[in-house]
Design a protein around this motif. Structure first.
Motif, mmCIF file in Angstrom:
data_model
loop_
_atom_site.group_PDB
_atom_site.id
_atom_site.type_symbol
_atom_site.label_atom_id
_atom_site.label_comp_id
_atom_site.label_asym_id
_atom_site.label_seq_id
_atom_site.Cartn_x
_atom_site.Cartn_y
_atom_site.Cartn_z
ATOM 1 N N THR A 1 38.987 32.728 44.524
ATOM 2 C CA THR A 1 40.185 34.315 44.967
ATOM 3 C C THR A 1 39.647 35.321 46.045
ATOM 4 O O THR A 1 40.412 34.775 47.231
ATOM 5 N N THR A 2 38.264 34.497 46.949
ATOM 6 C CA THR A 2 37.919 35.256 48.128
ATOM 7 C C THR A 2 38.458 34.149 49.022
ATOM 8 O O THR A 2 39.026 34.488 50.440
ATOM 9 N N HIS A 3 38.669 33.239 48.427
ATOM 10 C CA HIS A 3 38.999 31.946 49.855
ATOM 11 C C HIS A 3 40.904 32.167 49.848
ATOM 12 O O HIS A 3 41.030 32.220 51.408
ATOM 13 N N ALA A 4 41.488 32.265 49.079
ATOM 14 C CA ALA A 4 42.621 32.799 49.014
ATOM 15 C C ALA A 4 42.613 33.898 49.754
ATOM 16 O O ALA A 4 43.680 34.209 50.801
ATOM 17 N N GLY A 59 47.143 34.291 41.757
ATOM 18 C CA GLY A 59 45.541 33.077 42.142
ATOM 19 C C GLY A 59 45.235 32.198 41.048
ATOM 20 O O GLY A 59 45.996 32.469 39.917
ATOM 21 N N PHE A 60 44.237 31.099 41.597
ATOM 22 C CA PHE A 60 43.245 30.275 41.459
ATOM 23 C C PHE A 60 42.548 30.919 40.142
ATOM 24 O O PHE A 60 41.906 31.889 40.768
ATOM 25 N N ALA A 61 42.885 30.753 38.604
ATOM 26 C CA ALA A 61 41.678 30.548 37.671
ATOM 27 C C ALA A 61 41.014 29.417 37.317
ATOM 28 O O ALA A 61 42.440 28.722 36.885
ATOM 29 N N ASP A 62 40.015 29.319 37.280
ATOM 30 C CA ASP A 62 39.464 28.085 36.459
ATOM 31 C C ASP A 62 39.309 28.236 34.555
ATOM 32 O O ASP A 62 38.727 29.257 34.392
ATOM 33 N N LEU A 63 40.362 27.811 33.928
ATOM 34 C CA LEU A 63 40.471 28.080 32.894
ATOM 35 C C LEU A 63 40.209 26.783 31.886
ATOM 36 O O LEU A 63 40.863 25.747 32.064
#
Length: 412
Positions: free
Chosen positions: A125-128, A99-103
Protein backbone atom coordinates in the motif's frame (compact mmCIF):
# COMPACT_ATOMS: atom_id res chain seq x y z
CA UNK A 1 23.83 -24.85 -22.42
CA UNK A 2 22.11 -22.92 -25.25
CA UNK A 3 23.97 -22.47 -28.51
CA UNK A 4 24.72 -19.11 -30.10
CA UNK A 5 21.73 -19.47 -32.40
CA UNK A 6 19.46 -20.26 -29.45
CA UNK A 7 20.73 -17.22 -27.53
CA UNK A 8 20.06 -15.05 -30.58
CA UNK A 9 16.50 -16.33 -30.79
CA UNK A 10 15.94 -15.64 -27.09
CA UNK A 11 17.29 -12.10 -27.44
CA UNK A 12 15.07 -11.41 -30.45
CA UNK A 13 12.05 -12.76 -28.59
CA UNK A 14 12.74 -10.45 -25.64
CA UNK A 15 13.20 -7.51 -28.04
CA UNK A 16 9.85 -8.28 -29.64
CA UNK A 17 8.20 -8.15 -26.22
CA UNK A 18 9.43 -4.58 -25.86
CA UNK A 19 8.54 -3.58 -29.43
CA UNK A 20 5.08 -5.22 -29.42
CA UNK A 21 3.40 -4.28 -26.15
CA UNK A 22 0.10 -5.66 -24.88
CA UNK A 23 -2.66 -4.25 -27.15
CA UNK A 24 -4.38 -2.62 -24.19
CA UNK A 25 -1.25 -0.60 -23.45
CA UNK A 26 -0.86 0.38 -27.10
CA UNK A 27 -4.41 1.76 -27.50
CA UNK A 28 -4.18 5.36 -28.80
CA UNK A 29 -5.73 7.75 -26.28
CA UNK A 30 -5.92 11.43 -25.50
CA UNK A 31 -4.37 12.66 -22.22
CA UNK A 32 -7.75 12.71 -20.45
CA UNK A 33 -8.92 9.28 -21.70
CA UNK A 34 -8.71 5.85 -20.07
CA UNK A 35 -6.99 3.20 -22.18
CA UNK A 36 -9.00 0.52 -20.39
CA UNK A 37 -12.35 2.20 -21.10
CA UNK A 38 -11.46 2.82 -24.74
CA UNK A 39 -10.07 -0.69 -25.30
CA UNK A 40 -13.21 -2.46 -24.03
CA UNK A 41 -15.58 0.24 -25.41
CA UNK A 42 -17.15 0.83 -21.99
CA UNK A 43 -19.67 3.68 -21.68
CA UNK A 44 -18.57 6.74 -19.75
CA UNK A 45 -21.18 6.15 -17.03
CA UNK A 46 -19.84 2.65 -16.20
CA UNK A 47 -17.47 2.51 -13.25
CA UNK A 48 -14.28 0.52 -14.05
CA UNK A 49 -12.83 -1.18 -10.97
CA UNK A 50 -9.32 -2.61 -11.41
CA UNK A 51 -8.18 -5.34 -9.03
CA UNK A 52 -5.40 -7.93 -8.84
CA UNK A 53 -7.75 -10.86 -8.19
CA UNK A 54 -11.13 -12.03 -9.43
CA UNK A 55 -14.12 -12.72 -7.16
CA UNK A 56 -14.55 -15.43 -6.02
CA UNK A 57 -10.76 -15.78 -5.77
CA UNK A 58 -8.82 -18.85 -6.90
CA UNK A 59 -6.27 -20.45 -4.58
CA UNK A 60 -2.96 -20.42 -6.49
CA UNK A 61 -0.23 -23.03 -5.98
CA UNK A 62 2.64 -20.47 -5.94
CA UNK A 63 2.91 -18.52 -2.71
CA UNK A 64 3.02 -14.75 -2.42
CA UNK A 65 6.36 -13.02 -1.95
CA UNK A 66 7.37 -9.68 -0.37
CA UNK A 67 7.19 -8.07 -3.83
CA UNK A 68 4.47 -10.05 -5.65
CA UNK A 69 1.31 -12.11 -5.34
CA UNK A 70 0.38 -15.36 -7.06
CA UNK A 71 -2.35 -15.06 -9.70
CA UNK A 72 -4.03 -17.25 -12.30
CA UNK A 73 -3.71 -15.96 -15.88
CA UNK A 74 -4.79 -17.22 -19.30
CA UNK A 75 -1.43 -18.99 -19.59
CA UNK A 76 -1.33 -20.49 -16.10
CA UNK A 77 -0.17 -19.44 -12.64
CA UNK A 78 2.44 -16.72 -12.29
CA UNK A 79 3.68 -14.00 -9.95
CA UNK A 80 2.31 -10.50 -10.40
CA UNK A 81 4.89 -7.97 -9.23
CA UNK A 82 3.75 -4.92 -7.28
CA UNK A 83 5.71 -2.67 -9.65
CA UNK A 84 3.91 -4.24 -12.65
CA UNK A 85 0.56 -3.53 -11.05
CA UNK A 86 1.39 0.13 -10.42
CA UNK A 87 2.64 0.54 -14.00
CA UNK A 88 -0.60 -0.99 -15.29
CA UNK A 89 -2.64 1.50 -13.25
CA UNK A 90 -0.64 4.39 -14.66
CA UNK A 91 -1.01 3.21 -18.25
CA UNK A 92 -4.67 2.17 -18.44
CA UNK A 93 -6.26 4.68 -16.01
CA UNK A 94 -9.18 2.79 -14.38
CA UNK A 95 -11.69 4.64 -12.21
CA UNK A 96 -11.13 2.64 -9.02
CA UNK A 97 -8.08 0.62 -7.96
CA UNK A 98 -8.15 -2.18 -5.39
CA UNK A 99 -4.78 -2.29 -3.67
CA UNK A 100 -2.49 -5.31 -3.40
CA UNK A 101 -3.13 -7.54 -0.37
CA UNK A 102 -1.21 -10.59 0.80
CA UNK A 103 -4.11 -13.00 1.31
CA UNK A 104 -4.01 -16.68 2.22
CA UNK A 105 -6.73 -18.57 0.34
CA UNK A 106 -8.16 -21.97 1.15
CA UNK A 107 -6.89 -22.35 4.73
CA UNK A 108 -6.53 -20.25 7.91
CA UNK A 109 -3.10 -18.61 8.15
CA UNK A 110 -0.79 -19.42 11.04
CA UNK A 111 0.54 -16.91 13.54
CA UNK A 112 3.78 -16.15 11.66
CA UNK A 113 1.97 -16.07 8.34
CA UNK A 114 -0.50 -13.47 9.67
CA UNK A 115 2.40 -11.20 10.59
CA UNK A 116 3.78 -11.52 7.06
CA UNK A 117 0.36 -10.72 5.60
CA UNK A 118 0.25 -7.42 7.50
CA UNK A 119 3.85 -6.41 6.75
CA UNK A 120 3.56 -7.18 3.05
CA UNK A 121 0.18 -5.49 2.62
CA UNK A 122 1.49 -2.45 4.47
CA UNK A 123 4.51 -2.32 2.12
CA UNK A 124 2.33 -2.84 -0.98
CA UNK A 125 0.00 0.00 0.00
CA UNK A 126 2.81 2.42 0.85
CA UNK A 127 4.63 1.65 -2.41
CA UNK A 128 1.51 2.06 -4.58
CA UNK A 129 0.26 5.30 -3.04
CA UNK A 130 3.70 6.91 -3.14
CA UNK A 131 4.18 6.02 -6.82
CA UNK A 132 0.66 7.01 -7.85
CA UNK A 133 -0.04 10.10 -5.75
CA UNK A 134 3.09 10.97 -3.75
CA UNK A 135 4.58 14.48 -3.45
CA UNK A 136 7.45 13.51 -5.77
CA UNK A 137 5.03 12.65 -8.60
CA UNK A 138 4.46 15.41 -11.15
CA UNK A 139 0.96 16.70 -11.73
CA UNK A 140 0.99 15.25 -15.24
CA UNK A 141 2.00 11.77 -14.01
CA UNK A 142 -0.24 11.63 -10.93
CA UNK A 143 -2.97 8.99 -11.26
CA UNK A 144 -6.63 9.99 -11.29
CA UNK A 145 -7.76 6.54 -10.12
CA UNK A 146 -9.48 6.28 -6.74
CA UNK A 147 -7.35 4.01 -4.53
CA UNK A 148 -9.12 1.52 -2.22
CA UNK A 149 -6.68 0.30 0.42
CA UNK A 150 -7.12 -3.31 1.60
CA UNK A 151 -8.00 -4.22 5.17
CA UNK A 152 -7.03 -7.80 5.92
CA UNK A 153 -9.44 -10.43 7.32
CA UNK A 154 -7.60 -10.40 10.67
CA UNK A 155 -8.20 -9.07 14.16
CA UNK A 156 -7.80 -5.37 14.73
CA UNK A 157 -4.82 -5.85 17.05
CA UNK A 158 -2.94 -7.93 14.48
CA UNK A 159 -2.89 -5.07 11.93
CA UNK A 160 -2.93 -2.13 14.33
CA UNK A 161 0.24 -0.48 13.02
CA UNK A 162 -0.98 -0.77 9.44
CA UNK A 163 -4.38 0.71 10.32
CA UNK A 164 -2.74 3.60 12.16
CA UNK A 165 -0.62 4.34 9.09
CA UNK A 166 -3.78 4.33 6.95
CA UNK A 167 -5.26 6.92 9.33
CA UNK A 168 -2.24 9.24 9.21
CA UNK A 169 0.43 9.10 6.48
CA UNK A 170 -1.55 7.26 3.78
CA UNK A 171 -4.96 8.86 4.50
CA UNK A 172 -4.57 11.77 2.00
CA UNK A 173 -4.20 9.28 -0.87
CA UNK A 174 -7.16 7.02 -0.03
CA UNK A 175 -10.58 7.10 -1.67
CA UNK A 176 -12.00 3.93 -0.13
CA UNK A 177 -11.36 0.62 1.62
CA UNK A 178 -11.41 -2.96 0.32
CA UNK A 179 -12.44 -5.65 2.82
CA UNK A 180 -12.56 -9.43 2.49
CA UNK A 181 -15.02 -10.51 5.19
CA UNK A 182 -18.03 -8.86 6.76
CA UNK A 183 -16.45 -9.06 10.23
CA UNK A 184 -13.84 -6.51 9.11
CA UNK A 185 -16.55 -3.85 8.77
CA UNK A 186 -16.60 -3.52 12.56
CA UNK A 187 -12.86 -2.80 12.87
CA UNK A 188 -12.69 0.13 10.46
CA UNK A 189 -11.13 3.00 12.46
CA UNK A 190 -13.32 6.01 13.10
CA UNK A 191 -10.90 8.25 11.19
CA UNK A 192 -11.55 6.13 8.08
CA UNK A 193 -15.29 5.76 8.65
CA UNK A 194 -16.22 8.29 5.97
CA UNK A 195 -14.57 6.23 3.21
CA UNK A 196 -16.74 3.93 1.04
CA UNK A 197 -16.23 0.23 1.81
CA UNK A 198 -15.97 -2.35 -0.98
CA UNK A 199 -16.66 -5.82 0.41
CA UNK A 200 -15.36 -8.99 -1.30
CA UNK A 201 -17.32 -11.53 0.72
CA UNK A 202 -19.25 -13.47 -1.93
CA UNK A 203 -22.75 -13.33 -0.36
CA UNK A 204 -24.78 -16.43 -1.21
CA UNK A 205 -28.28 -14.93 -1.03
CA UNK A 206 -30.05 -11.53 -0.97
CA UNK A 207 -30.47 -12.07 2.78
CA UNK A 208 -26.67 -12.03 3.11
CA UNK A 209 -26.52 -8.87 1.00
CA UNK A 210 -28.95 -7.04 3.26
CA UNK A 211 -27.10 -8.16 6.38
CA UNK A 212 -23.80 -6.83 5.02
CA UNK A 213 -25.42 -3.54 3.99
CA UNK A 214 -26.76 -3.18 7.53
CA UNK A 215 -23.20 -3.73 8.84
CA UNK A 216 -21.89 -0.85 6.75
CA UNK A 217 -20.88 -2.22 3.32
CA UNK A 218 -21.26 0.32 0.51
CA UNK A 219 -20.15 -1.69 -2.53
CA UNK A 220 -20.51 -5.46 -2.82
CA UNK A 221 -19.49 -8.22 -5.19
CA UNK A 222 -22.38 -10.56 -6.07
CA UNK A 223 -21.24 -13.88 -7.61
CA UNK A 224 -24.73 -15.39 -7.26
CA UNK A 225 -25.90 -13.34 -10.27
CA UNK A 226 -23.72 -15.36 -12.65
CA UNK A 227 -24.39 -18.58 -10.72
CA UNK A 228 -28.14 -18.09 -11.20
CA UNK A 229 -27.75 -17.25 -14.89
CA UNK A 230 -25.52 -20.28 -15.51
CA UNK A 231 -28.10 -22.47 -13.74
CA UNK A 232 -30.85 -21.26 -16.08
CA UNK A 233 -32.61 -19.23 -13.39
CA UNK A 234 -34.28 -15.83 -13.68
CA UNK A 235 -34.15 -13.74 -10.50
CA UNK A 236 -37.56 -12.43 -9.42
CA UNK A 237 -37.20 -10.80 -5.97
CA UNK A 238 -37.78 -7.14 -5.16
CA UNK A 239 -36.92 -4.84 -2.27
CA UNK A 240 -38.93 -3.70 -0.41
CA UNK A 241 -40.83 -6.99 -0.70
CA UNK A 242 -44.40 -7.22 -1.98
CA UNK A 243 -47.23 -7.02 0.54
CA UNK A 244 -48.85 -10.20 1.83
CA UNK A 245 -51.84 -9.65 -0.51
CA UNK A 246 -49.61 -9.27 -3.58
CA UNK A 247 -47.35 -12.17 -2.66
CA UNK A 248 -50.02 -14.86 -2.26
CA UNK A 249 -52.55 -16.14 -4.77
CA UNK A 250 -56.24 -15.91 -3.86
CA UNK A 251 -57.46 -19.01 -2.06
CA UNK A 252 -53.97 -20.32 -1.25
CA UNK A 253 -52.09 -20.09 2.05
CA UNK A 254 -49.08 -17.78 1.96
CA UNK A 255 -45.66 -19.43 1.77
CA UNK A 256 -42.11 -18.10 1.32
CA UNK A 257 -41.48 -16.82 -2.18
CA UNK A 258 -38.63 -18.17 -4.27
CA UNK A 259 -35.71 -15.94 -5.27
CA UNK A 260 -35.71 -17.24 -8.84
CA UNK A 261 -37.67 -19.13 -11.51
CA UNK A 262 -36.09 -22.19 -13.09
CA UNK A 263 -36.37 -21.82 -16.88
CA UNK A 264 -35.42 -25.47 -17.38
CA UNK A 265 -38.78 -26.72 -16.09
CA UNK A 266 -41.01 -28.20 -18.85
CA UNK A 267 -43.87 -25.82 -18.02
CA UNK A 268 -41.85 -23.01 -19.64
CA UNK A 269 -41.72 -24.79 -23.01
CA UNK A 270 -45.07 -23.31 -24.06
CA UNK A 271 -45.16 -20.20 -21.86
CA UNK A 272 -45.15 -17.04 -23.96
CA UNK A 273 -45.01 -14.70 -20.95
CA UNK A 274 -41.84 -12.70 -20.23
CA UNK A 275 -39.48 -13.74 -17.43
CA UNK A 276 -41.21 -11.13 -15.25
CA UNK A 277 -44.38 -9.44 -16.41
CA UNK A 278 -43.38 -6.22 -14.59
CA UNK A 279 -39.76 -6.18 -15.81
CA UNK A 280 -38.58 -3.66 -18.42
CA UNK A 281 -35.21 -5.24 -19.28
CA UNK A 282 -34.27 -6.12 -22.86
CA UNK A 283 -34.79 -9.86 -22.33
CA UNK A 284 -38.32 -9.41 -20.97
CA UNK A 285 -39.37 -6.85 -23.58
CA UNK A 286 -38.18 -8.85 -26.59
CA UNK A 287 -38.35 -12.56 -25.68
CA UNK A 288 -40.51 -14.99 -23.74
CA UNK A 289 -40.02 -17.97 -21.44
CA UNK A 290 -40.64 -20.58 -24.13
CA UNK A 291 -37.88 -19.13 -26.30
CA UNK A 292 -35.33 -19.08 -23.46
CA UNK A 293 -36.34 -22.62 -22.46
CA UNK A 294 -35.70 -23.68 -26.07
CA UNK A 295 -32.29 -21.96 -26.06
CA UNK A 296 -31.32 -23.72 -22.84
CA UNK A 297 -32.25 -27.12 -24.21
CA UNK A 298 -30.38 -26.35 -27.44
CA UNK A 299 -27.30 -25.32 -25.37
CA UNK A 300 -27.27 -21.91 -27.06
CA UNK A 301 -25.13 -19.30 -25.28
CA UNK A 302 -27.81 -16.69 -26.00
CA UNK A 303 -29.92 -18.28 -23.24
CA UNK A 304 -27.38 -17.48 -20.53
CA UNK A 305 -26.74 -14.02 -22.04
CA UNK A 306 -30.43 -13.08 -21.88
CA UNK A 307 -30.71 -14.42 -18.34
CA UNK A 308 -27.67 -12.41 -17.29
CA UNK A 309 -29.18 -9.22 -18.75
CA UNK A 310 -32.40 -9.83 -16.83
CA UNK A 311 -30.65 -10.77 -13.58
CA UNK A 312 -28.48 -7.64 -13.65
CA UNK A 313 -31.61 -5.55 -14.16
CA UNK A 314 -33.25 -7.21 -11.14
CA UNK A 315 -30.20 -6.39 -9.00
CA UNK A 316 -30.18 -2.78 -10.21
CA UNK A 317 -33.79 -2.43 -9.05
CA UNK A 318 -32.96 -4.23 -5.80
CA UNK A 319 -30.25 -1.73 -4.85
CA UNK A 320 -32.40 1.18 -5.98
CA UNK A 321 -35.03 -0.04 -3.53
CA UNK A 322 -32.39 -0.36 -0.79
CA UNK A 323 -31.26 3.24 -1.28
CA UNK A 324 -34.83 4.53 -1.18
CA UNK A 325 -35.55 2.47 1.94
CA UNK A 326 -32.52 3.93 3.72
CA UNK A 327 -33.57 7.46 2.73
CA UNK A 328 -37.07 6.85 4.14
CA UNK A 329 -35.66 5.45 7.39
CA UNK A 330 -37.54 2.15 6.97
CA UNK A 331 -34.59 -0.09 6.06
CA UNK A 332 -34.60 -2.27 9.20
CA UNK A 333 -38.33 -2.91 8.99
CA UNK A 334 -38.15 -3.61 5.25
CA UNK A 335 -35.35 -6.13 5.86
CA UNK A 336 -37.45 -7.92 8.48
CA UNK A 337 -40.40 -8.21 6.10
CA UNK A 338 -38.08 -9.34 3.29
CA UNK A 339 -36.77 -12.17 5.49
CA UNK A 340 -40.31 -13.30 6.23
CA UNK A 341 -41.42 -13.04 2.59
CA UNK A 342 -38.65 -14.94 0.79
CA UNK A 343 -37.19 -18.41 1.24
CA UNK A 344 -33.79 -18.60 2.98
CA UNK A 345 -31.97 -20.16 -0.01
CA UNK A 346 -32.05 -20.23 -3.79
CA UNK A 347 -33.91 -23.17 -5.36
CA UNK A 348 -31.82 -26.15 -6.42
CA UNK A 349 -30.93 -25.99 -10.13
CA UNK A 350 -32.36 -28.75 -12.33
CA UNK A 351 -30.48 -28.12 -15.58
CA UNK A 352 -26.90 -28.01 -16.71
CA UNK A 353 -25.09 -24.76 -17.28
CA UNK A 354 -22.59 -23.84 -19.99
CA UNK A 355 -19.29 -25.68 -20.18
CA UNK A 356 -16.68 -24.49 -17.72
CA UNK A 357 -13.50 -23.03 -19.15
CA UNK A 358 -10.66 -20.74 -18.15
CA UNK A 359 -10.99 -19.14 -14.73
CA UNK A 360 -14.17 -21.13 -13.99
CA UNK A 361 -12.18 -24.36 -13.96
CA UNK A 362 -11.08 -25.55 -10.51
CA UNK A 363 -7.43 -24.83 -9.81
CA UNK A 364 -6.75 -28.55 -9.33
CA UNK A 365 -7.87 -29.38 -12.88
CA UNK A 366 -5.08 -30.42 -15.17
CA UNK A 367 -4.33 -28.86 -18.55
CA UNK A 368 -6.87 -29.68 -21.23
CA UNK A 369 -9.50 -30.90 -18.79
CA UNK A 370 -13.04 -29.65 -19.37
CA UNK A 371 -16.07 -29.99 -17.17
CA UNK A 372 -19.44 -30.71 -18.73
CA UNK A 373 -19.12 -32.59 -21.99
CA UNK A 374 -20.07 -30.87 -25.26
CA UNK A 375 -23.70 -31.13 -26.20
CA UNK A 376 -22.93 -32.19 -29.75
CA UNK A 377 -20.19 -34.34 -31.26
CA UNK A 378 -17.68 -33.29 -33.87
CA UNK A 379 -18.82 -33.56 -37.48
CA UNK A 380 -15.72 -35.43 -38.64
CA UNK A 381 -16.17 -38.12 -35.97
CA UNK A 382 -19.80 -38.51 -37.00
CA UNK A 383 -18.74 -38.86 -40.63
CA UNK A 384 -16.24 -41.59 -39.69
CA UNK A 385 -18.90 -43.54 -37.84
CA UNK A 386 -21.24 -43.11 -40.78
CA UNK A 387 -18.63 -44.49 -43.17
CA UNK A 388 -17.94 -47.48 -40.90
CA UNK A 389 -21.63 -48.38 -40.69
CA UNK A 390 -22.56 -47.51 -44.26
CA UNK A 391 -23.79 -51.02 -44.94
CA UNK A 392 -26.27 -50.78 -42.08
CA UNK A 393 -27.72 -47.39 -43.07
CA UNK A 394 -31.05 -47.13 -44.87
CA UNK A 395 -30.77 -45.84 -48.44
CA UNK A 396 -33.35 -44.39 -50.87
CA UNK A 397 -33.71 -47.89 -52.34
CA UNK A 398 -34.56 -49.53 -49.01
CA UNK A 399 -38.05 -51.01 -48.89
CA UNK A 400 -40.70 -50.72 -46.19
CA UNK A 401 -39.45 -53.81 -44.35
CA UNK A 402 -35.89 -52.48 -44.38
CA UNK A 403 -36.96 -49.10 -43.07
CA UNK A 404 -38.84 -50.80 -40.25
CA UNK A 405 -35.68 -52.70 -39.34
CA UNK A 406 -33.80 -49.40 -39.11
CA UNK A 407 -36.27 -47.99 -36.59
CA UNK A 408 -38.68 -46.15 -38.87
CA UNK A 409 -42.45 -46.30 -38.37
CA UNK A 410 -44.20 -49.59 -39.03
CA UNK A 411 -46.02 -49.93 -42.32
CA UNK A 412 -49.83 -50.04 -42.18
Amino acid sequence: MPTGAQISVIEKRDQLKNVLPIPLYAAPIAPHESALRKFICAPDDHLLIFGPRREPPIACPPTNTPSSIAVLTSVGFRQLEATEYVEAIQKISPDVVVGFADLVLGKPPGYKRRAKMVDRTHAFTTHATENLYGPDISEHSRSNAAYFAPILPLENTEQQIYLEDLETDIRPFLSGLALYESASLSIVPEALGDLPRLLFSGPATPHDLLREISLGADLLTIPFISVASDSGMALNFVFPPPTATEASEPGRPSKPLSFADDLWTPSNATDTNPLDINCTCYACKTHHRAYINHLLNAKEMLAWTLLQIHNHHVMDNFFSGVRQSIERGTFDEDVRIFQETYAPEFPEPTGQGPRLRGYKMPAAAGPGQQRRAPAYGRLDLTAEKFAESQSDVATPDTGAEGLEEHGFAEKV
